[in-house]
Design a protein around this motif. Structure first.
Motif, short mmCIF file in Angstrom:
data_model
loop_
_atom_site.label_atom_id
_atom_site.label_comp_id
_atom_site.label_asym_id
_atom_site.label_seq_id
_atom_site.Cartn_x
_atom_site.Cartn_y
_atom_site.Cartn_z
N VAL A 114 57.86 -1.13 18.41
CA VAL A 114 58.88 -0.60 17.50
C VAL A 114 58.29 0.47 16.57
O VAL A 114 57.36 0.20 15.80
N TYR A 115 58.87 1.66 16.64
CA TYR A 115 58.51 2.77 15.76
C TYR A 115 59.69 3.03 14.84
O TYR A 115 60.83 3.20 15.31
N VAL A 116 59.45 3.07 13.54
CA VAL A 116 60.54 3.22 12.57
C VAL A 116 60.40 4.53 11.80
O VAL A 116 59.34 4.81 11.23
N ALA A 117 61.48 5.30 11.79
CA ALA A 117 61.55 6.51 10.96
C ALA A 117 62.32 6.13 9.70
O ALA A 117 63.51 5.78 9.78
N VAL A 118 61.66 6.16 8.57
CA VAL A 118 62.28 5.80 7.29
C VAL A 118 62.93 7.05 6.69
O VAL A 118 62.29 8.10 6.56
N VAL A 142 56.86 -0.96 2.64
CA VAL A 142 57.46 -2.26 2.93
C VAL A 142 57.70 -2.40 4.43
O VAL A 142 57.38 -3.43 5.03
N ILE A 143 58.27 -1.37 5.04
CA ILE A 143 58.56 -1.41 6.48
C ILE A 143 57.28 -1.59 7.29
O ILE A 143 57.24 -2.34 8.27
N LYS A 144 56.22 -0.91 6.89
CA LYS A 144 54.95 -1.02 7.62
C LYS A 144 54.41 -2.45 7.62
O LYS A 144 53.66 -2.83 8.53
N SER A 145 54.77 -3.23 6.63
CA SER A 145 54.24 -4.59 6.51
C SER A 145 55.02 -5.62 7.31
O SER A 145 54.60 -6.77 7.42
N ILE A 146 56.15 -5.23 7.90
CA ILE A 146 56.97 -6.17 8.65
C ILE A 146 56.37 -6.38 10.04
O ILE A 146 56.05 -5.42 10.74
N ARG A 147 56.26 -7.61 10.45
CA ARG A 147 55.52 -7.95 11.67
C ARG A 147 56.11 -7.35 12.94
O ARG A 147 55.39 -7.13 13.90
N TYR A 148 57.40 -7.06 12.95
CA TYR A 148 58.02 -6.54 14.16
C TYR A 148 57.79 -5.04 14.34
O TYR A 148 58.11 -4.48 15.39
N VAL A 149 57.26 -4.39 13.33
CA VAL A 149 57.07 -2.94 13.35
C VAL A 149 55.67 -2.58 13.81
O VAL A 149 54.67 -3.04 13.23
N TYR A 150 55.58 -1.75 14.85
CA TYR A 150 54.29 -1.30 15.36
C TYR A 150 53.77 -0.12 14.54
O TYR A 150 52.59 -0.05 14.22
N ASP A 151 54.68 0.80 14.20
CA ASP A 151 54.29 1.96 13.39
C ASP A 151 55.53 2.47 12.66
O ASP A 151 56.66 2.30 13.12
N ALA A 152 55.31 3.10 11.51
CA ALA A 152 56.42 3.64 10.73
C ALA A 152 55.97 4.93 10.05
O ALA A 152 54.79 5.10 9.74
N PHE A 153 56.93 5.81 9.82
CA PHE A 153 56.63 7.10 9.20
C PHE A 153 57.90 7.62 8.54
O PHE A 153 59.01 7.14 8.81
N LEU A 154 57.74 8.61 7.66
CA LEU A 154 58.89 9.22 7.01
C LEU A 154 59.57 10.17 7.99
O LEU A 154 58.90 10.97 8.66
N GLY A 155 60.89 10.10 8.06
CA GLY A 155 61.63 10.95 8.98
C GLY A 155 61.62 12.40 8.56
O GLY A 155 61.22 12.75 7.44
N ASP A 156 62.08 13.25 9.46
CA ASP A 156 62.17 14.68 9.17
C ASP A 156 63.33 14.92 8.20
O ASP A 156 64.39 14.31 8.32
N GLU A 157 63.12 15.80 7.24
CA GLU A 157 64.16 16.04 6.23
C GLU A 157 65.34 16.83 6.76
O GLU A 157 66.45 16.72 6.24
N ASN A 158 65.13 17.62 7.80
CA ASN A 158 66.19 18.53 8.25
C ASN A 158 66.74 18.23 9.64
O ASN A 158 67.86 18.62 9.96
N ASP A 159 65.97 17.55 10.46
CA ASP A 159 66.38 17.33 11.84
C ASP A 159 66.02 15.91 12.27
O ASP A 159 64.85 15.62 12.55
N PHE A 160 67.00 15.04 12.34
CA PHE A 160 66.79 13.65 12.70
C PHE A 160 66.11 13.52 14.06
O PHE A 160 65.23 12.68 14.26
N LEU A 161 66.49 14.36 15.00
CA LEU A 161 65.97 14.23 16.36
C LEU A 161 64.49 14.61 16.48
O LEU A 161 63.85 14.26 17.47
#
Length: 232
Positions: A114-118, A142-161
């Motif tokens: 699981v990769y999460v874009a915050v 906080v998201i990085k510390s959740i066991r189900y998350v493999y990696d997390a990062f801040l999303g792009d400000e202008n383009d979600f994709l």
């Protein structure tokens, strides 16, 4: 010369085991918690002895760890080179973490890593009509510390994709409240060379808990603490 060869072998073995253990789905870790924790402990013991120069003991420990890991892989029918190599993309604000968030991430972990874009602060405010309670860096930690998350990062400000492109996922998991045009997303991703992405939607809010949304938590805080002060 022989010691150097044993050292290099142990170092490579330990690094590989650490990577394999991190790839085990969180659901399988929970199911075999004692076995998984023991495998991880043997791996860390192996690294300790490696750093102390006791390469033989390091190899013995890592062999024990591998046996424990293999027992999980066998019972869960997991192929680390295919199934767990799959990447799952999830995006959201994740402001005040509640059971609904955990259930969403747990569901995502069933499909792979699981990769999460915050969401960035300005984007969250634009979508929700209010500033998030916690700023983007706090939410990310906080998201990085959740066991189900493999990696997390801040999303792009202008383009979600662009965040999706960064992960190049096999699965894109949408929450029940994320109003997105799935066909439009898939078409745009295909234009960017991502033609094999599958979109899965988490079916509904988690209703077995009293508060399963950030908004309901905020409303409850206002009801309890703000309205009482006005009445007094």
């Amino acid at each position: 010369m022989l010691d150097e060869e044993v050292k290099n072998r142990a170092e490579k073995y330990i690094k590989g085991m650490e990577e394999r253990l991190r790839k085990i789905p969180a659901t399988s870790r929970d199911k075999y918690r004692k076995v998984y924790d023991l495998a991880w402990q043997y791996t860390q013991d192996a690294r300790y002895y490696l750093e102390k120069g006791d390469y033989v003991t390091a190899l013995v420990d890592i062999v024990y760890a591998e046996g424990l890991l293999d027992s999980i892989l066998f019972n869960e029918n997991i192929d680390l080179d295919s199934q767990i190599a799959k990447r799952v993309f999830v995006a959201g604000t994740f402001d005040i973490i509640h059971p609904g968030h955990i259930e969403l991430l747990k569901e995502a972990s069933k499909y792979g890593l699981v990769y999460v874009a915050v969401a960035r602060d300005k984007n969250s405010e634009k979508i929700k009509g209010r500033k998030p309670i916690n700023n983007e860096n706090q939410r990310l930690e906080v998201i990085k510390s959740i066991r189900y998350v493999y990696d997390a990062f801040l999303g792009d400000e202008n383009d979600f994709l662009k965040s999706v492109e960064r992960v190049r996922p096999n699965v894109l998991l949408l929450g029940p409240d994320q109003n997105a045009d799935e066909k439009k997303i898939l078409d745009e991703l295909a234009k960017r060379g991502l033609k094999e992405v599958k979109i899965v939607r988490f079916p509904q809010r988690v209703i077995k808990y009293e508060h399963s949304s950030t908004s309901s938590i905020i409303q409850e805080i206002v009801r309890r603490y703000c309205n009482d002060k006005k009445e007094s």
